[in-house]
Design a protein around this motif. Sequence first.
Motif, PDB file in Angstrom:
ATOM      1  N   LYS A  52     -14.159  -4.929  -5.836  1.00  0.00           N
ATOM      2  CA  LYS A  52     -14.089  -6.288  -6.391  1.00  0.00           C
ATOM      3  C   LYS A  52     -15.395  -6.662  -7.077  1.00  0.00           C
ATOM      4  N   SER A  53     -16.504  -6.240  -6.485  1.00  0.00           N
ATOM      5  CA  SER A  53     -17.818  -6.588  -7.019  1.00  0.00           C
ATOM      6  C   SER A  53     -18.050  -5.983  -8.395  1.00  0.00           C
ATOM      7  N   ILE A  54     -17.655  -4.700  -8.576  1.00  0.00           N
ATOM      8  CA  ILE A  54     -17.925  -4.064  -9.867  1.00  0.00           C
ATOM      9  C   ILE A  54     -17.039  -4.638 -10.975  1.00  0.00           C
ATOM     10  N   ILE A  55     -15.940  -5.282 -10.578  1.00  0.00           N
ATOM     11  CA  ILE A  55     -15.087  -5.955 -11.565  1.00  0.00           C
ATOM     12  C   ILE A  55     -15.597  -7.366 -11.854  1.00  0.00           C
ATOM     13  N   ASP A  56     -15.892  -8.104 -10.784  1.00  0.00           N
ATOM     14  CA  ASP A  56     -16.325  -9.494 -10.940  1.00  0.00           C
ATOM     15  C   ASP A  56     -17.749  -9.609 -11.476  1.00  0.00           C
ATOM     16  N   TYR A  57     -18.603  -8.636 -11.127  1.00  0.00           N
ATOM     17  CA  TYR A  57     -20.015  -8.688 -11.539  1.00  0.00           C
ATOM     18  C   TYR A  57     -20.406  -7.342 -12.167  1.00  0.00           C
ATOM     19  N   PRO A  58     -19.898  -7.067 -13.348  1.00  0.00           N
ATOM     20  CA  PRO A  58     -20.114  -5.746 -13.956  1.00  0.00           C
ATOM     21  C   PRO A  58     -21.575  -5.404 -14.231  1.00  0.00           C
TER      22      PRO A  58
ATOM     23  N   ARG B 173     -24.084  -6.176 -12.150  1.00  0.00           N
ATOM     24  CA  ARG B 173     -24.825  -6.031 -10.894  1.00  0.00           C
ATOM     25  C   ARG B 173     -25.325  -4.600 -10.716  1.00  0.00           C
ATOM     26  N   THR B 174     -26.455  -4.486 -10.035  1.00  0.00           N
ATOM     27  CA  THR B 174     -26.998  -3.165  -9.710  1.00  0.00           C
ATOM     28  C   THR B 174     -26.019  -2.425  -8.814  1.00  0.00           C
ATOM     29  N   ARG B 175     -25.704  -1.193  -9.210  1.00  0.00           N
ATOM     30  CA  ARG B 175     -24.749  -0.389  -8.456  1.00  0.00           C
ATOM     31  C   ARG B 175     -25.503   0.571  -7.541  1.00  0.00           C
ATOM     32  N   ILE B 176     -25.057   0.639  -6.275  1.00  0.00           N
ATOM     33  CA  ILE B 176     -25.743   1.408  -5.237  1.00  0.00           C
ATOM     34  C   ILE B 176     -24.741   2.209  -4.419  1.00  0.00           C
ATOM     35  N   VAL B 177     -25.125   3.409  -4.008  1.00  0.00           N
ATOM     36  CA  VAL B 177     -24.407   4.167  -2.982  1.00  0.00           C
ATOM     37  C   VAL B 177     -25.304   4.215  -1.751  1.00  0.00           C
ATOM     38  N   SER B 178     -24.737   3.939  -0.587  1.00  0.00           N
ATOM     39  CA  SER B 178     -25.516   4.012   0.657  1.00  0.00           C
ATOM     40  C   SER B 178     -24.833   4.946   1.642  1.00  0.00           C
ATOM     41  N   GLU B 179     -25.649   5.605   2.431  1.00  0.00           N
ATOM     42  CA  GLU B 179     -25.176   6.541   3.456  1.00  0.00           C
ATOM     43  C   GLU B 179     -26.081   6.406   4.658  1.00  0.00           C
TER      44      GLU B 179
ATOM     45  N   LEU C 289     -25.098  -6.660   0.538  1.00  0.00           N
ATOM     46  CA  LEU C 289     -23.843  -6.779  -0.188  1.00  0.00           C
ATOM     47  C   LEU C 289     -23.741  -8.075  -0.986  1.00  0.00           C
ATOM     48  N   HIS C 290     -24.512  -9.067  -0.591  1.00  0.00           N
ATOM     49  CA  HIS C 290     -24.469 -10.354  -1.292  1.00  0.00           C
ATOM     50  C   HIS C 290     -25.204 -10.298  -2.635  1.00  0.00           C
ATOM     51  N   LYS C 291     -26.018  -9.272  -2.817  1.00  0.00           N
ATOM     52  CA  LYS C 291     -26.846  -9.195  -4.019  1.00  0.00           C
ATOM     53  C   LYS C 291     -26.508  -8.011  -4.927  1.00  0.00           C
ATOM     54  N   PHE C 292     -25.913  -6.960  -4.356  1.00  0.00           N
ATOM     55  CA  PHE C 292     -25.703  -5.730  -5.103  1.00  0.00           C
ATOM     56  C   PHE C 292     -24.279  -5.201  -4.886  1.00  0.00           C
ATOM     57  N   SER C 293     -23.814  -4.357  -5.795  1.00  0.00           N
ATOM     58  CA  SER C 293     -22.530  -3.680  -5.632  1.00  0.00           C
ATOM     59  C   SER C 293     -22.790  -2.360  -4.911  1.00  0.00           C
TER      60      SER C 293
ATOM     61  N   GLU D 147     -21.881  11.139  -7.996  1.00  0.00           N
ATOM     62  CA  GLU D 147     -21.296  11.742  -9.203  1.00  0.00           C
ATOM     63  C   GLU D 147     -20.231  10.835  -9.807  1.00  0.00           C
ATOM     64  N   ASP D 148     -19.410  10.236  -8.954  1.00  0.00           N
ATOM     65  CA  ASP D 148     -18.302   9.400  -9.428  1.00  0.00           C
ATOM     66  C   ASP D 148     -18.738   8.010  -9.868  1.00  0.00           C
ATOM     67  N   GLU D 149     -19.682   7.426  -9.152  1.00  0.00           N
ATOM     68  CA  GLU D 149     -20.020   6.021  -9.370  1.00  0.00           C
ATOM     69  C   GLU D 149     -21.235   5.797 -10.267  1.00  0.00           C
ATOM     70  N   ASN D 150     -22.023   6.824 -10.475  1.00  0.00           N
ATOM     71  CA  ASN D 150     -23.210   6.714 -11.338  1.00  0.00           C
ATOM     72  C   ASN D 150     -24.084   5.511 -10.950  1.00  0.00           C
ATOM     73  N   PRO D 151     -24.527   5.453  -9.707  1.00  0.00           N
ATOM     74  CA  PRO D 151     -25.335   4.307  -9.258  1.00  0.00           C
ATOM     75  C   PRO D 151     -26.773   4.415  -9.754  1.00  0.00           C
ATOM     76  N   GLU D 152     -27.463   3.290  -9.721  1.00  0.00           N
ATOM     77  CA  GLU D 152     -28.897   3.292 -10.021  1.00  0.00           C
ATOM     78  C   GLU D 152     -29.700   3.730  -8.809  1.00  0.00           C
ATOM     79  N   PHE D 153     -29.165   3.425  -7.626  1.00  0.00           N
ATOM     80  CA  PHE D 153     -29.902   3.679  -6.388  1.00  0.00           C
ATOM     81  C   PHE D 153     -29.024   4.357  -5.342  1.00  0.00           C
TER      82      PHE D 153
END
Length: 319
Positions: A85-91, A93-99, A117-121, A146-152
């Motif tokens: 929802k975030s990547i659609i509503d806030y295109p 926004r900084t995109r992140i993958v976390s593990e 989550l309130h600040k980033f996708s 690979e799929d999401e191409n995050p910045e972080f």
Amino acid sequence: MNDEISIGEVELSNLLLNDEVAEKTLEKYFDLVIDDNSPFSFGYKLKDNVNVLKEPAITKSLLGESILSLANGVARHKRLKIYKKSIIDYPTRTRIVSEGDSWFEHPTITEIIDHLLHKFSILSLGAAGDDMSSYIQEAEYYSAIEDENPEFFLFSGGGNDLMGGHFGDYLNDYTEDINNQGYSRFFNQTFHEKVEQLIALYESMFIEIKSNFPSVKILVHGYDYVIPREGKKGRWLGKFMKSSGINSQADRNGAMRFAIDMFNEKLSDLSSRYNNVSYINLRGVIKPYQWHDEIHPDELGFQQIAILFENEINRLKSV
């Protein structure tokens, strides 16, 4: 004694897949299980009074692993929907993958990722309980990046290796400090070898990501100074220290400061050698009254940590 509750397999699975009622379903039908041998691990089991009815229409029974997998996946599924929802509503926004472990995914505490989550996708892959080798071998983060191409890429790991069920294996029996060794005397060679193994695993991850995703910035952290406790509250650290004769709270706190410092310093040194990696120092961030248990901060403690992550992300974006 609680009355027996019966529910069909399909009905229960549908409830768990419904975000609006999933959390209430967990409360009603499941007990949270905290593993004494894996303090960064949490899971669910059916309550003793719950009877899941097999349904003839189901070719493969959902009872057991499948139902439990759905229960354990509730938080992750919810976060996935938030991310989509975030990547659609806030295109923009900084995109992140976390593990990572329970500092990134805790079932009962609002932790680091919850705050961010309130600040980033954030596509959260957090699965409390895994050790470092599992994260690296499974490398779920690789395909996600690979799929999401995050910045972080944010990673939290090593706590279960250092403070899990094998913690007692790292301790020497209590001795007086007659050789000016300080608190290092409480830890044996196995502990030092484990720290080196963790750092080697971190480095393999850094190399892999830098080689294949050179634009992705990695954020990692050590841990803050955990506080061993007494009795039932000391289920992960305190009990092993008591067994080793380390009975003074000052000695226990000092020993953990030594262990946490060693891990942090080695991780900091390693991170400094990679221009795509930022190490975040959490030592001294959590106030003594902001610990939920021996090794997890409470919501306010995690909020303080999340602010440091947010600040570093924003700093890197402005460079």
